[in-house]
Motif scaffolding. Structure first.
Motif, mmCIF file in Angstrom:
data_model
loop_
_atom_site.group_PDB
_atom_site.id
_atom_site.type_symbol
_atom_site.label_atom_id
_atom_site.label_comp_id
_atom_site.label_asym_id
_atom_site.label_seq_id
_atom_site.Cartn_x
_atom_site.Cartn_y
_atom_site.Cartn_z
ATOM 1 N N GLN A 106 0.825 -1.210 0.000
ATOM 2 C CA GLN A 106 0.000 0.000 0.000
ATOM 3 C C GLN A 106 0.863 1.267 0.000
ATOM 4 O O GLN A 106 0.456 2.299 -0.525
ATOM 5 N N LEU A 107 2.045 1.190 0.570
ATOM 6 C CA LEU A 107 2.962 2.341 0.538
ATOM 7 C C LEU A 107 3.321 2.707 -0.899
ATOM 8 O O LEU A 107 3.339 3.885 -1.267
ATOM 9 N N THR A 108 3.577 1.683 -1.715
ATOM 10 C CA THR A 108 3.960 1.981 -3.097
ATOM 11 C C THR A 108 2.819 2.663 -3.848
ATOM 12 O O THR A 108 3.055 3.480 -4.735
ATOM 13 N N PHE A 109 1.576 2.364 -3.478
ATOM 14 C CA PHE A 109 0.419 3.047 -4.080
ATOM 15 C C PHE A 109 0.400 4.519 -3.683
ATOM 16 O O PHE A 109 0.167 5.411 -4.508
ATOM 17 N N ALA A 110 0.622 4.757 -2.390
ATOM 18 C CA ALA A 110 0.614 6.141 -1.895
ATOM 19 C C ALA A 110 1.694 6.962 -2.592
ATOM 20 O O ALA A 110 1.477 8.117 -2.955
ATOM 21 N N ILE A 111 2.852 6.338 -2.803
ATOM 22 C CA ILE A 111 3.965 7.053 -3.439
ATOM 23 C C ILE A 111 3.623 7.437 -4.877
ATOM 24 O O ILE A 111 3.716 8.603 -5.269
ATOM 25 N N VAL A 112 3.212 6.459 -5.668
ATOM 26 C CA VAL A 112 3.044 6.755 -7.098
ATOM 27 C C VAL A 112 1.854 7.684 -7.316
ATOM 28 O O VAL A 112 1.877 8.546 -8.198
ATOM 29 N N THR A 113 0.819 7.551 -6.498
ATOM 30 C CA THR A 113 -0.335 8.444 -6.643
ATOM 31 C C THR A 113 0.073 9.884 -6.367
ATOM 32 O O THR A 113 -0.294 10.807 -7.105
ATOM 33 N N THR A 114 0.855 10.083 -5.319
ATOM 34 C CA THR A 114 1.288 11.439 -4.979
ATOM 35 C C THR A 114 2.216 11.998 -6.058
ATOM 36 O O THR A 114 2.110 13.160 -6.456
#
Lengths: 438, 112
Positions: A106-114
């Protein structure tokens, strides 16, 4: 605690794939800007990896995926520093994985979305303001929407996934529509680039864009198929649907260009693949391969049209976050309401065109509206506050000079040699050099 | 002595080199150039946005010749560089006061 090793391996693999999407995005966006700000563009993606990782460990995961605080909008502070995640497991019965695998995924999702937001502010945001924006945006906008879309707690968790019966497999709401609507607000608050619609702002390196698109495409398999959170049949459906939609959308985008502009372009084929992957993100685990074909075809054509809106309405969404991610996300979310099939996923009901009722389509539409309104208003507020406090934008001289030299004291390419790297390339002393590390 | 400067289409460079060699010209300076004349530029489209690119890539060839050879060399260049379509380029001639071969110090025509 016992966990399923196969599911864990799959999730770890997908996590690494999704993290690669952010450097991929750096290339995709970096190639599209002018050569004077390519490093700044890539720096925005790479610095996001750092800021969001720290926040995710400190409180981000807890706020996004901790027990719901009551309204389905936000978690709580019960797992600050990932203390509880360490040593526990999470997942459906028989598919448990160590919680830290889910945390990192889920961290990788937060990163790429931002990082996607950087496309709306290209060439003109102060780097300090970008870092502040990343920290504030992931906290106040991404985390609540991730909770709403992804935090399942058996009916008492996130608003979309647990309470409204919205179907969003990998983040049409929290990732795509969220980034699109937020990008629109950012582009409006920060204003147009100097010379927008007047000066040529040609992409300085289209091969970089294609390389970035390829890495994004590759990483997207982890993004979508990993969102099954287990190595299941539905994960495989999501995997191939991602391929189908991206491939078809690449073609439908250039078909629009061919008809409208006279030539199919490489920038178009790259953009189309991304638009297709965006649209299949929410729908990949819910539609049949033929459904993915339709969603991809529609997404490529609609997004190719939508990127022209910024010229009509006069907002400088520089690298088309709104037109590709916002609009593509809407196509995918509505696509579920129309094409969802129990043959692809027996845990859901059919969409309108597959013999189901209109009910699902209405729920999908509601989620689109909530996401877009929350993201747009919240981001508008955050950007305005940062602008008032520390100033969002580079001054005109710095913007015209280029963010690379002004913000980072670097330049991407050495054009100093007269013939290739020829003149003086053998000598360290052809330009003055001094040690500054003391 | 004269300096002949020829701006030609890049794909004509090899033909011009061959023609000059057949005229006994064994040295030249070649550089990539960009510019525009009556041809103007061309348009490029990125994500639906059309950009006019004014500058067209060309090749600039510079040769030093004896006064007596000037016209035959000019004719040779124009004959091979010509396609008859817009954008073929231009050739011009300027007087040269002195030429020195750096290695030997020879001056004038013997330095050509």
């Amino acid at each position: 605690m016992p966990f399923n090793a196969i599911d864990t391996v799959w999730l770890m693999t997908c996590t690494a794939l999704v993290l690669l999407m952010t450097p991929g995005l750096a290339l995709f966006y970096g190639g599209m800007v002018r050569s004077k700000s390519v490093l700044n563009m890539m720096m925005m993606s790479f610095s996001t990896i750092g800021v969001v990782t720290i926040i995710w460990v400190a409180y981000g995961y807890s706020l996004a995926f901790g027990p719901d605080s009551g309204l389905g909008i936000i978690g709580d502070f019960s797992d600050l520093g990932l203390d509880k995640a360490l040593g526990s497991t999470i997942g459906a019965a028989g598919h448990e994985v160590p919680t830290l695998a889910f945390v990192f995924f889920q961290l990788t999702f937060a990163i790429v979305t931002t990082a996607l937001l950087s496309g709306a502010v290209a060439d003109r945001i102060r780097f300090t303001a970008w870092l502040a924006l990343v920290a504030a945006w992931v906290t106040f906008i991404y985390i609540p929407l991730a909770h709403m879309a992804f935090s399942a707690e058996g009916g008492t968790g996130g608003l979309f996934i647990d309470r409204l019966g919205v179907l969003d497999f990998a983040g049409g709401t929290a990732v795509e529509i969220n980034s699109g609507a937020s990008a629109l607000a950012l582009a409006i608050v920060i204003g147009k680039r100097i010379g927008f619609k007047k000066d040529p702002m040609r992409p300085h390196n289209v091969p970089l864009v294609l390389l970035g698109a390829g890495l994004l495409w590759f990483g997207w398999f982890g993004f979508n198929a990993g969102s099954a959170l287990a190595a299941t049949g539905v994960a495989v459906v999501a995997l191939i649907n991602t391929q189908i939609a991206a491939a078809v959308a690449a073609l439908s985008w250039i078909a629009v260009e061919w008809k409208r502009d006279g030539r199919p372009t490489t920038l178009g084929v790259a953009s189309g693949a991304i638009a297709g992957a965006v649209a299949i993100t929410p729908s990949c685990g819910y539609v049949t391969p033929l459904g993915a074909l339709v969603i991809g075809a529609v997404a490529g054509a609609v997004c190719a049209w939508a990127i022209g809106l910024k010229y009509r309405f006069g907002y400088d969404d520089s690298l088309d976050v709104v037109g590709v991610h916002g609009v593509g996300g809407v196509v995918g979310m509505l696509g579920i309401g129309l094409l969802a099939s129990t043959r692809a996923n027996d845990a859901i009901s059919n969409g309108l065109l597959m013999g189901g009722g209109v009910d699902l389509l209405l729920r999908q539409s509601l989620a689109i509206v909530i996401t877009a309104a929350f993201a747009f208003c919240g981001t508008w507020l955050i950007a305005t506050v940062i602008d008032k406090l520390i100033g969002l934008r580079l001054d005109p001289e710095a913007e015209i000079t280029g963010a690379d030299t002004v913000e980072h004291a670097e330049s991407a390419y050495d054009f100093a040699g007269v013939v290739g790297a020829g003149l003086g390339s053998g000598s360290q002393h052809s330009s003055s050099y001094s040690q500054r590390n003391n | 002595m004269k300096l002949i400067t020829a701006i030609v289409k890049p794909f004509k460079l090899d033909d011009v080199k061959a023609a000059l060699e057949s005229q006994g010209i064994h040295g030249m300076t070649v550089s990539e150039a960009s510019g525009y004349g009556r041809q103007r530029g061309h348009t490029e489209v990125y994500r639906g946005a059309e950009y006019t690119v004014d500058l067209v890539p060309k090749v600039r060839i510079e040769v030093l010749v004896d006064d007596a050879d000037t016209d035959t060399v000019l004719d040779a260049i124009v004959a091979v560089a010509q396609t008859g379509r817009i954008g073929d380029g231009k050739v011009w001639v300027m007087p040269v006061e002195q030429v020195i071969r750096v290695r030997t110090g020879e001056r004038g025509s013997s330095a050509l």
